[in-house]
Design a protein around this motif. Sequence first.
Motif, PDB file in Angstrom:
ATOM      1  N   VAL A 225       0.840  -1.102  -0.148  1.00 33.65           N
ATOM      2  CA  VAL A 225      -0.263   0.193   0.257  1.00 33.65           C
ATOM      3  C   VAL A 225       0.726   1.154  -0.037  1.00 33.65           C
ATOM      4  O   VAL A 225       0.990   1.999  -0.752  1.00 33.65           O
ATOM      5  CB  VAL A 225      -0.788   0.198   1.637  1.00 33.65           C
ATOM      6  CG1 VAL A 225      -1.896   1.422   1.350  1.00 33.65           C
ATOM      7  CG2 VAL A 225      -1.630  -0.751   0.912  1.00 33.65           C
ATOM      8  N   MET A 226       2.042   1.599   0.829  1.00 29.98           N
ATOM      9  CA  MET A 226       3.179   2.419   0.973  1.00 29.98           C
ATOM     10  C   MET A 226       3.477   2.337  -0.368  1.00 29.98           C
ATOM     11  O   MET A 226       3.836   3.410  -0.966  1.00 29.98           O
ATOM     12  CB  MET A 226       3.560   1.998   1.954  1.00 29.98           C
ATOM     13  CG  MET A 226       4.733   3.280   2.490  1.00 29.98           C
ATOM     14  SD  MET A 226       4.883   4.674   3.259  1.00 29.98           S
ATOM     15  CE  MET A 226       5.405   5.576   1.877  1.00 29.98           C
ATOM     16  N   ILE A 227       4.064   1.668  -0.952  1.00 32.00           N
ATOM     17  CA  ILE A 227       4.586   1.747  -1.875  1.00 32.00           C
ATOM     18  C   ILE A 227       3.283   2.295  -3.394  1.00 32.00           C
ATOM     19  O   ILE A 227       3.786   2.979  -4.133  1.00 32.00           O
ATOM     20  CB  ILE A 227       5.343   0.170  -2.844  1.00 32.00           C
ATOM     21  CG1 ILE A 227       7.099  -0.480  -2.328  1.00 32.00           C
ATOM     22  CG2 ILE A 227       5.669   0.109  -3.679  1.00 32.00           C
ATOM     23  CD1 ILE A 227       6.696  -1.979  -1.819  1.00 32.00           C
ATOM     24  N   ARG A 228       3.134   1.645  -3.760  1.00 33.15           N
ATOM     25  CA  ARG A 228       1.205   2.154  -4.444  1.00 33.15           C
ATOM     26  C   ARG A 228       1.369   3.524  -4.558  1.00 33.15           C
ATOM     27  O   ARG A 228       0.893   4.201  -4.827  1.00 33.15           O
ATOM     28  CB  ARG A 228       0.112   0.812  -4.485  1.00 33.15           C
ATOM     29  CG  ARG A 228       0.378  -0.211  -4.922  1.00 33.15           C
ATOM     30  CD  ARG A 228      -1.173  -0.792  -5.554  1.00 33.15           C
ATOM     31  NE  ARG A 228      -1.469  -1.460  -4.207  1.00 33.15           N
ATOM     32  CZ  ARG A 228      -1.895  -2.505  -3.124  1.00 33.15           C
ATOM     33  NH1 ARG A 228      -1.146  -3.000  -3.467  1.00 33.15           N
ATOM     34  NH2 ARG A 228      -2.733  -2.366  -1.983  1.00 33.15           N
ATOM     35  N   TYR A 229       0.986   4.235  -3.317  1.00 33.31           N
ATOM     36  CA  TYR A 229       0.977   4.896  -2.854  1.00 33.31           C
ATOM     37  C   TYR A 229       1.692   6.350  -3.427  1.00 33.31           C
ATOM     38  O   TYR A 229       1.830   7.134  -4.046  1.00 33.31           O
ATOM     39  CB  TYR A 229       0.520   5.745  -1.120  1.00 33.31           C
ATOM     40  CG  TYR A 229       0.846   7.433  -0.542  1.00 33.31           C
ATOM     41  CD1 TYR A 229       0.241   7.925  -0.841  1.00 33.31           C
ATOM     42  CD2 TYR A 229       1.850   8.154  -0.285  1.00 33.31           C
ATOM     43  CE1 TYR A 229       0.179   8.752  -0.191  1.00 33.31           C
ATOM     44  CE2 TYR A 229       2.301   8.713  -0.453  1.00 33.31           C
ATOM     45  CZ  TYR A 229       1.210   9.600   0.219  1.00 33.31           C
ATOM     46  OH  TYR A 229       1.211  11.085   0.236  1.00 33.31           O
TER      47      TYR A 229
ATOM     48  N   LEU B 286       1.588   9.155   6.949  1.00 33.87           N
ATOM     49  CA  LEU B 286       1.999   8.158   6.262  1.00 33.87           C
ATOM     50  C   LEU B 286       1.138   7.186   6.857  1.00 33.87           C
ATOM     51  O   LEU B 286      -0.355   6.475   5.941  1.00 33.87           O
ATOM     52  CB  LEU B 286       2.977   7.830   5.621  1.00 33.87           C
ATOM     53  CG  LEU B 286       3.905   8.565   4.856  1.00 33.87           C
ATOM     54  CD1 LEU B 286       5.084   8.167   4.595  1.00 33.87           C
ATOM     55  CD2 LEU B 286       3.195   9.115   3.490  1.00 33.87           C
ATOM     56  N   ALA B 287       0.804   6.231   7.937  1.00 31.14           N
ATOM     57  CA  ALA B 287       0.777   5.731   8.712  1.00 31.14           C
ATOM     58  C   ALA B 287      -0.864   5.366   8.622  1.00 31.14           C
ATOM     59  O   ALA B 287      -2.178   4.467   8.711  1.00 31.14           O
ATOM     60  CB  ALA B 287       0.721   4.728  10.072  1.00 31.14           C
ATOM     61  N   GLN B 288      -1.672   6.709   9.289  1.00 30.16           N
ATOM     62  CA  GLN B 288      -3.113   6.988   9.598  1.00 30.16           C
ATOM     63  C   GLN B 288      -3.183   7.500   8.267  1.00 30.16           C
ATOM     64  O   GLN B 288      -4.646   6.946   7.759  1.00 30.16           O
ATOM     65  CB  GLN B 288      -2.536   8.311  10.264  1.00 30.16           C
ATOM     66  CG  GLN B 288      -2.304   8.432  12.065  1.00 30.16           C
ATOM     67  CD  GLN B 288      -2.302   9.830  12.366  1.00 30.16           C
ATOM     68  OE1 GLN B 288      -2.582  10.499  11.581  1.00 30.16           O
ATOM     69  NE2 GLN B 288      -2.228   9.916  14.148  1.00 30.16           N
TER      70      GLN B 288
ATOM     71  N   ILE C 139      -2.031   1.893   7.596  1.00 30.84           N
ATOM     72  CA  ILE C 139      -1.429   0.903   7.604  1.00 30.84           C
ATOM     73  C   ILE C 139      -0.899   1.038   8.707  1.00 30.84           C
ATOM     74  O   ILE C 139      -0.656   1.700   9.963  1.00 30.84           O
ATOM     75  CB  ILE C 139      -0.685   0.012   6.787  1.00 30.84           C
ATOM     76  CG1 ILE C 139       0.546   1.701   6.197  1.00 30.84           C
ATOM     77  CG2 ILE C 139      -1.539  -0.469   5.183  1.00 30.84           C
ATOM     78  CD1 ILE C 139       1.498   1.229   4.761  1.00 30.84           C
ATOM     79  N   SER C 140       0.091   0.167   9.387  1.00 30.93           N
ATOM     80  CA  SER C 140       0.766   0.018  10.199  1.00 30.93           C
ATOM     81  C   SER C 140       2.320   0.945  10.535  1.00 30.93           C
ATOM     82  O   SER C 140       2.740   0.827   9.149  1.00 30.93           O
ATOM     83  CB  SER C 140       1.480  -1.428  11.485  1.00 30.93           C
ATOM     84  OG  SER C 140       2.786  -1.783  10.256  1.00 30.93           O
ATOM     85  N   ARG C 141       2.931   1.182  11.227  1.00 35.09           N
ATOM     86  CA  ARG C 141       4.219   1.901  11.536  1.00 35.09           C
ATOM     87  C   ARG C 141       5.372   1.005  11.037  1.00 35.09           C
ATOM     88  O   ARG C 141       5.681   1.349   9.574  1.00 35.09           O
ATOM     89  CB  ARG C 141       4.301   2.876  12.356  1.00 35.09           C
ATOM     90  CG  ARG C 141       3.726   4.010  12.462  1.00 35.09           C
ATOM     91  CD  ARG C 141       4.245   5.085  13.179  1.00 35.09           C
ATOM     92  NE  ARG C 141       5.673   6.121  13.026  1.00 35.09           N
ATOM     93  CZ  ARG C 141       5.683   6.312  14.304  1.00 35.09           C
ATOM     94  NH1 ARG C 141       5.810   6.681  15.456  1.00 35.09           N
ATOM     95  NH2 ARG C 141       7.016   6.739  13.718  1.00 35.09           N
ATOM     96  N   SER C 142       5.690  -0.244  10.730  1.00 31.52           N
ATOM     97  CA  SER C 142       6.604  -1.167  10.847  1.00 31.52           C
ATOM     98  C   SER C 142       6.174  -1.244   8.988  1.00 31.52           C
ATOM     99  O   SER C 142       6.642  -1.925   8.344  1.00 31.52           O
ATOM    100  CB  SER C 142       6.532  -2.198  11.273  1.00 31.52           C
ATOM    101  OG  SER C 142       4.560  -2.847  11.067  1.00 31.52           O
TER     102      SER C 142
ATOM    103  N   GLU D 178       8.387  -0.541   6.381  1.00 28.11           N
ATOM    104  CA  GLU D 178       9.392  -1.778   4.854  1.00 28.11           C
ATOM    105  C   GLU D 178       8.432  -1.507   4.176  1.00 28.11           C
ATOM    106  O   GLU D 178       9.949  -1.247   2.744  1.00 28.11           O
ATOM    107  CB  GLU D 178       8.731  -3.058   5.479  1.00 28.11           C
ATOM    108  CG  GLU D 178       8.646  -4.490   4.472  1.00 28.11           C
ATOM    109  CD  GLU D 178       9.957  -4.648   5.070  1.00 28.11           C
ATOM    110  OE1 GLU D 178      10.208  -5.764   4.046  1.00 28.11           O
ATOM    111  OE2 GLU D 178      10.678  -4.239   5.391  1.00 28.11           O
ATOM    112  N   GLY D 179       7.826  -0.241   3.861  1.00 33.93           N
ATOM    113  CA  GLY D 179       7.918   0.095   2.450  1.00 33.93           C
ATOM    114  C   GLY D 179       8.566   1.060   1.746  1.00 33.93           C
ATOM    115  O   GLY D 179       8.639   1.069   0.496  1.00 33.93           O
TER     116      GLY D 179
END
Length: 200
Positions: free
Chosen positions: A15-19, A41-43, A47-50, A54-55
């Motif tokens: 999700v982070m990568i796609r963002y 970003l997590a909020q 998703i979790s901060r971890s 990772e992303g």
Amino acid sequence: METKNQRDNQRDYNVMIRYVEKGILDGKLSLGDRLPPERELAQTLEISRSAVREGLRILEVIGVIYSLQGSGNYIANYYGQTLTQIMTMMFALEKMTDEELREYRYAIEQQALGLAVSKITERARVRLLRCVREMEVSVDSAVRPESDKLLHRTIVEASGNRLVISNYQALNTALSRQLSANRARVEMRPAEEAGQFLPA
């Protein structure tokens, strides 16, 4: 054994990568732009901060962002470096021969030559002529190969196509690394064979 939280985290980092990918494609993120803090970003992405970390780590590995301690994460473009690393490993895994790599380089050079004919600048033209003259008059066996390399590199750069230039530079580096690795294996082989005749 992998836990459920680990599996969820692996899915969430995408999700982070796609963002970031969507932000770049939509023009909302450009070179040098600072990403929001991890907590934000997590909020935002729920998703979790971890998973965010990772992303970000993966994005940094592939050269899309760089991190400054105490400052944050920024959009980068380490295309050439990433391409070189990927090419080097993929060529080795696919067991590409030196001949195949040279043929690929020749194909890029031919494409670059066609582009350079219409795009070459006067500065590049002067550099080309200098390389040719050096090769013609030089009797030093060490100078001619270097002049030849510079000649080919100048032609590729004169193409004005960044993809052609980046691929050529990455390929040359990958080819040099593979040739060095091949030479090292060849040099080790006689010693290994000789070792069979030495007492245990």
